[in-house]
Design a protein around this motif. Sequence first.
Motif, PDB file in Angstrom:
ATOM      1  N   ARG A 133       0.815  -1.205   0.000  1.00 65.56           N
ATOM      2  CA  ARG A 133       0.000   0.000   0.000  1.00 65.56           C
ATOM      3  C   ARG A 133       0.857   1.267   0.000  1.00 65.56           C
ATOM      4  N   GLN A 134       2.062   1.146   0.621  1.00 65.60           N
ATOM      5  CA  GLN A 134       2.892   2.343   0.734  1.00 65.60           C
ATOM      6  C   GLN A 134       4.150   2.249  -0.116  1.00 65.60           C
ATOM      7  N   LEU A 135       4.070   1.508  -1.209  1.00 64.77           N
ATOM      8  CA  LEU A 135       5.218   1.364  -2.102  1.00 64.77           C
ATOM      9  C   LEU A 135       5.721   2.736  -2.523  1.00 64.77           C
ATOM     10  N   HIS A 136       7.032   2.917  -2.338  1.00 64.96           N
ATOM     11  CA  HIS A 136       7.581   4.241  -2.611  1.00 64.96           C
ATOM     12  C   HIS A 136       9.002   4.099  -3.144  1.00 64.96           C
ATOM     13  N   VAL A 137       9.339   4.932  -4.103  1.00 65.31           N
ATOM     14  CA  VAL A 137      10.689   4.965  -4.651  1.00 65.31           C
ATOM     15  C   VAL A 137      11.214   6.390  -4.546  1.00 65.31           C
ATOM     16  N   LYS A 138      12.354   6.525  -3.864  1.00 67.03           N
ATOM     17  CA  LYS A 138      12.895   7.866  -3.621  1.00 67.03           C
ATOM     18  C   LYS A 138      14.236   8.029  -4.329  1.00 67.03           C
ATOM     19  N   LEU A 139      14.375   9.113  -5.065  1.00 63.42           N
ATOM     20  CA  LEU A 139      15.635   9.387  -5.765  1.00 63.42           C
ATOM     21  C   LEU A 139      16.716   9.826  -4.783  1.00 63.42           C
ATOM     22  N   GLU A 140      17.924   9.293  -4.945  1.00 65.41           N
ATOM     23  CA  GLU A 140      19.072   9.719  -4.140  1.00 65.41           C
ATOM     24  C   GLU A 140      19.850  10.818  -4.876  1.00 65.41           C
ATOM     25  N   ASP A 141      20.711  11.512  -4.166  1.00 62.81           N
ATOM     26  CA  ASP A 141      21.600  12.525  -4.746  1.00 62.81           C
ATOM     27  C   ASP A 141      20.822  13.642  -5.439  1.00 62.81           C
ATOM     28  N   LYS A 142      19.695  14.006  -4.863  1.00 64.10           N
ATOM     29  CA  LYS A 142      18.860  15.033  -5.507  1.00 64.10           C
ATOM     30  C   LYS A 142      19.604  16.352  -5.675  1.00 64.10           C
ATOM     31  N   PRO A 174      11.827  13.806 -12.841  1.00 66.01           N
ATOM     32  CA  PRO A 174      12.155  14.959 -13.689  1.00 66.01           C
ATOM     33  C   PRO A 174      13.524  15.566 -13.383  1.00 66.01           C
ATOM     34  N   GLU A 175      13.970  15.451 -12.131  1.00 59.36           N
ATOM     35  CA  GLU A 175      15.286  16.020 -11.773  1.00 59.36           C
ATOM     36  C   GLU A 175      16.411  15.395 -12.593  1.00 59.36           C
ATOM     37  N   THR A 176      16.157  14.196 -13.134  1.00 60.91           N
ATOM     38  CA  THR A 176      17.238  13.455 -13.799  1.00 60.91           C
ATOM     39  C   THR A 176      17.166  13.544 -15.318  1.00 60.91           C
ATOM     40  N   GLN A 177      16.317  14.408 -15.830  1.00 60.21           N
ATOM     41  CA  GLN A 177      16.242  14.577 -17.285  1.00 60.21           C
ATOM     42  C   GLN A 177      17.593  15.000 -17.855  1.00 60.21           C
ATOM     43  N   PHE A 178      17.840  14.567 -19.096  1.00 64.21           N
ATOM     44  CA  PHE A 178      19.102  14.933 -19.755  1.00 64.21           C
ATOM     45  C   PHE A 178      18.929  14.856 -21.269  1.00 64.21           C
ATOM     46  N   ILE A 179      19.847  15.494 -21.965  1.00 62.43           N
ATOM     47  CA  ILE A 179      19.907  15.373 -23.419  1.00 62.43           C
ATOM     48  C   ILE A 179      21.063  14.449 -23.765  1.00 62.43           C
ATOM     49  N   ALA A 180      20.811  13.461 -24.591  1.00 59.89           N
ATOM     50  CA  ALA A 180      21.866  12.547 -25.040  1.00 59.89           C
ATOM     51  C   ALA A 180      22.744  13.259 -26.057  1.00 59.89           C
ATOM     52  N   VAL A 181      24.061  13.144 -25.882  1.00 57.87           N
ATOM     53  CA  VAL A 181      24.996  13.808 -26.795  1.00 57.87           C
ATOM     54  C   VAL A 181      26.161  12.870 -27.121  1.00 57.87           C
ATOM     55  N   ARG A 217      20.379   6.403  -8.586  1.00 54.02           N
ATOM     56  CA  ARG A 217      20.239   5.604  -7.367  1.00 54.02           C
ATOM     57  C   ARG A 217      18.903   5.898  -6.704  1.00 54.02           C
ATOM     58  N   VAL A 218      18.254   4.863  -6.206  1.00 56.96           N
ATOM     59  CA  VAL A 218      16.974   5.054  -5.520  1.00 56.96           C
ATOM     60  C   VAL A 218      16.908   4.189  -4.261  1.00 56.96           C
ATOM     61  N   THR A 219      16.094   4.642  -3.319  1.00 57.23           N
ATOM     62  CA  THR A 219      15.751   3.763  -2.201  1.00 57.23           C
ATOM     63  C   THR A 219      14.283   3.368  -2.362  1.00 57.23           C
ATOM     64  N   ILE A 220      14.025   2.112  -2.101  1.00 57.14           N
ATOM     65  CA  ILE A 220      12.691   1.554  -2.304  1.00 57.14           C
ATOM     66  C   ILE A 220      12.126   1.129  -0.959  1.00 57.14           C
ATOM     67  N   SER A 221      10.865   1.445  -0.717  1.00 60.78           N
ATOM     68  CA  SER A 221      10.224   0.981   0.513  1.00 60.78           C
ATOM     69  C   SER A 221       8.799   0.540   0.204  1.00 60.78           C
ATOM     70  N   GLY A 222       8.263  -0.252   1.090  1.00 59.94           N
ATOM     71  CA  GLY A 222       6.875  -0.672   0.961  1.00 59.94           C
ATOM     72  C   GLY A 222       6.653  -1.936   0.174  1.00 59.94           C
ATOM     73  N   LEU A 223       7.736  -2.670  -0.139  1.00 65.49           N
ATOM     74  CA  LEU A 223       7.558  -3.962  -0.808  1.00 65.49           C
ATOM     75  C   LEU A 223       7.225  -5.037   0.217  1.00 65.49           C
ATOM     76  N   ASP A 224       6.690  -6.142  -0.266  1.00 60.65           N
ATOM     77  CA  ASP A 224       6.547  -7.323   0.573  1.00 60.65           C
ATOM     78  C   ASP A 224       7.923  -7.978   0.684  1.00 60.65           C
ATOM     79  N   PRO A 225       8.503  -8.026   1.884  1.00 64.70           N
ATOM     80  CA  PRO A 225       9.885  -8.524   2.034  1.00 64.70           C
ATOM     81  C   PRO A 225      10.080  -9.930   1.465  1.00 64.70           C
TER      82      PRO A 225
END
Lengths: 208, 208
Positions: free
Chosen positions: A17-26, A166-173, A53-61
């Motif tokens: 119910r509380q599945l959450h993915v949080k971006l690191e190094d914001k 969105p913080e991680t958007q980039f243009i490929a070059v 990198r992300v931290t994940i919470s709220g999964l069924d262990p």
Amino acid sequence: VDSEMTVGSEKGDPTERQLHVKLEDKELWGKFKEFTNEMIVTKNGRRMFPVFRVTISGLDPNAMYTVLLDFTQVDSHRWKYVNGDWVAGGKAEPAAPNCVYIHPDSPNFGAHWMKETVTFSKVKLTNKLNGGGQIMLNSLHKYEPRVHIVKVNNSQKKRITSFSFPETQFIAVTAYQNEEITALKIKHNPFAKAFLDAKERPDQKEFS
Amino acid sequence: VDSEMTVGSEKGDPTERQLHVKLEDKELWGKFKEFTNEMIVTKNGRRMFPVFRVTISGLDPNAMYTVLLDFTQVDSHRWKYVNGDWVAGGKAEPAAPNCVYIHPDSPNFGAHWMKETVTFSKVKLTNKLNGGGQIMLNSLHKYEPRVHIVKVNNSQKKRITSFSFPETQFIAVTAYQNEEITALKIKHNPFAKAFLDAKERPDQKEFS
DNA sequence: GACCTTCTCACCTACGTGTTAAGC
DNA sequence: TCGCTTAACACGTAGGTGAGAAGG
């Protein structure tokens, strides 16, 4: 993989119910975003920096999950760097066969994914299709990384939850355009330390 | 982990009736065995050479398995290298808390384990207990590597099948005793190339 | 003294960086 | 010419070798 997609809270499965993915190094991502981030693509594939990198919470262990990373094309333009600014150009190229990167720990238990930061340091971006697990992107197009969490059960029903950042958007070059981006890459990526030293050594000499 | 152990064919589960684990590089292991193989143990852990590699067949492609490696003490003696020969000495030390190395791809589908050689290149042998996934062995004792295949199901019942390989027996040492073993390690391990060159360069000089 | 262990070292493997010049 | 891509390169990170001296 793109079949079913939900973000945030869900009904019906109390264990997620509380599945959450949080971006690191914001903060770091923010510095790059400020100048419009760029990521190099090469024939053999180039790693991302910053590392996603992300931290994940709220999964069924005790349940089994596979964690995926892919890249959505943010708009339908080709971008161009003119006089120090990125400007949207003509129509986008036909979307490349944007494959999905499977996190190397996959599949694994919810407990595994939650116990420490999930790091995508080894994903490689390319502009050619060449077999080996790399992600093909169109150069000079804008992308946004997206994480998918897939519950693995032995039946065919898979529920996919997706999160994008969105913080991680980039243009490929194929080569860096904005020297501010180059400077940030050199400053923060340990593998580019050779070029950091080259800029710092002259100053240090004056004191030695 | 050592609870239940069967080798070879089994009844009752047709999907695994022909479960088989085959050792790779038998010829190379044979060369080391001929002189009594030695493996270095260090405080921080030392990799094995040759690398322990197996091919697995007969799993259920859609079932989930964890693959483990551990080391059984072959006899109850302490060994000693005297005048160019290994001789059995006094009673063995109390068996170290011989932990199990979990193959980093674990857990994974039968299909994954069967699609290519399963390689234990990163397992590290140590003579001190120090946390990080290393295998602790008693120096100057003889060991035999053993593979365990554990079927992962959500219930508590786990069936373990084990395979061991006499060709890969070795004596744990803190420094090589037999120079024939040293020579073989240098000849075949790419990471020891520095010492291979040292022996070959003098000859090459004569022709240049 | 003899035996075994520990530590530092030069020398590798393996590969991730931006730079630069050349290619198209 | 201009814009973009490619490949070779020097210089890092990261860490796996046995040698050899020192320690216990």
